[in-house]
Motif scaffolding. Sequence first.
Motif, PDB file in Angstrom:
ATOM      1  N   THR A 172     -16.035 -18.116  42.297  1.00 29.22           N
ATOM      2  CA  THR A 172     -16.554 -18.928  43.398  1.00 29.22           C
ATOM      3  C   THR A 172     -15.436 -19.834  43.889  1.00 29.22           C
ATOM      4  OG1 THR A 172     -18.797 -18.888  42.482  1.00 29.22           O
ATOM      5  CG2 THR A 172     -18.309 -20.579  44.118  1.00 29.22           C
ATOM      6  N   ILE A 173     -15.148 -19.744  45.183  1.00 32.79           N
ATOM      7  CA  ILE A 173     -13.980 -20.429  45.731  1.00 32.79           C
ATOM      8  C   ILE A 173     -14.260 -20.824  47.181  1.00 32.79           C
ATOM      9  CG2 ILE A 173     -12.916 -18.258  46.488  1.00 32.79           C
ATOM     10  CD1 ILE A 173     -10.181 -19.444  45.750  1.00 32.79           C
ATOM     11  N   ALA A 174     -13.628 -21.890  47.641  1.00 30.54           N
ATOM     12  CA  ALA A 174     -13.786 -22.319  49.029  1.00 30.54           C
ATOM     13  C   ALA A 174     -12.908 -21.463  49.942  1.00 30.54           C
ATOM     14  CB  ALA A 174     -13.411 -23.794  49.172  1.00 30.54           C
ATOM     15  N   VAL A 175     -13.418 -21.169  51.117  1.00 26.16           N
ATOM     16  CA  VAL A 175     -12.654 -20.396  52.102  1.00 26.16           C
ATOM     17  C   VAL A 175     -11.449 -21.212  52.548  1.00 26.16           C
ATOM     18  CG1 VAL A 175     -12.703 -19.440  54.437  1.00 26.16           C
ATOM     19  CG2 VAL A 175     -14.641 -19.071  52.896  1.00 26.16           C
ATOM     20  N   ASP A 176     -10.301 -20.570  52.545  1.00 25.33           N
ATOM     21  CA  ASP A 176      -9.070 -21.231  52.995  1.00 25.33           C
ATOM     22  C   ASP A 176      -8.770 -20.825  54.437  1.00 25.33           C
ATOM     23  OD1 ASP A 176      -6.743 -22.607  53.162  1.00 25.33           O
ATOM     24  OD2 ASP A 176      -5.625 -21.410  51.718  1.00 25.33           O
TER      25      ASP A 176
END
Length: 295
Positions: A172-176
């Motif tokens: 789970t990661i934030a959109v860059d």
Amino acid sequence: MGGLDPALEAHLAGGLTTVCHAWKISRKDGKVFAFTDHDLPLSFDGCTFRADAGLSAKAIAQTTGLSVDNTEAIGALSDASIREDEIEQGRFDSAEVVAWLVNWGDVDQRWLQFRGTIGEMRRVDGAFRAELRGLTEALNRTLGRVYQKPCTAVLGDKQCRFDLGLPGYTLTIAVDVEEGGRRFIWDGLPGFDEQFFIRGRLDVVDGPAQGLFGLIKHDRVKGKKRIIDLWEPIKGDVSRGTQVKLIAGCNKQFETCRLKFNNVLNFQGFPDLPGEDWVIAVPKSSGTNTGGSLR
């Protein structure tokens, strides 16, 4: 869809009737929409059925056999009810639909006329048309097992039984950087090899597009950037900072199941199944015929 309510039957037999139709749509994300073609709202079954949605339906075709019951609902697109962008995102796909014939003078007198799901839904000149499919639609599914070398299961389903909650298989990661809802770029995804997520999924965890997902077509490294491309763009706003969940991909091969997921006992393919060349082969005197695996 069940016997007619005696009180409603008596009302209909009286000649002068006060009946209308009511529909309830329950989406898979938990949202419920309720409409009626009466000129005033109605309340029953725990819902208030709106009268200002311009919803109508064609005659419901129902049979006593196993053929598929169907009809079509037509209504106006509205920001307050059914929105164009949500149709485009597929949020109404396979939503449950229940329809009643109701005595608006006494809503306790009603007949459950139809129960099914939404099939094809399309937009036409500021309105929507939704195909409604009856409960017998499930009988159209192809049943039985396909005997083939690749696995027929979906990663993590009840046949595969692999636990995607195990560490190292999701991120789970934030959109860059996002390009057109189809390409996502990060400075790197530490701990995950190139192509680890190919044939996997990208799920949107929060924001306006929460609940939507895309299938991963490419997972590659270019320079210092990690690039993930989807087969189809996410049909919603997935701007910088939106949380997404990357899920490992599986190419359905026996070696992948054994080495990447350690799940070979649940492999649903037949890796030793002979190919077409073997089937049409003719006997020969040379070579060793041990009766063992052809792999």
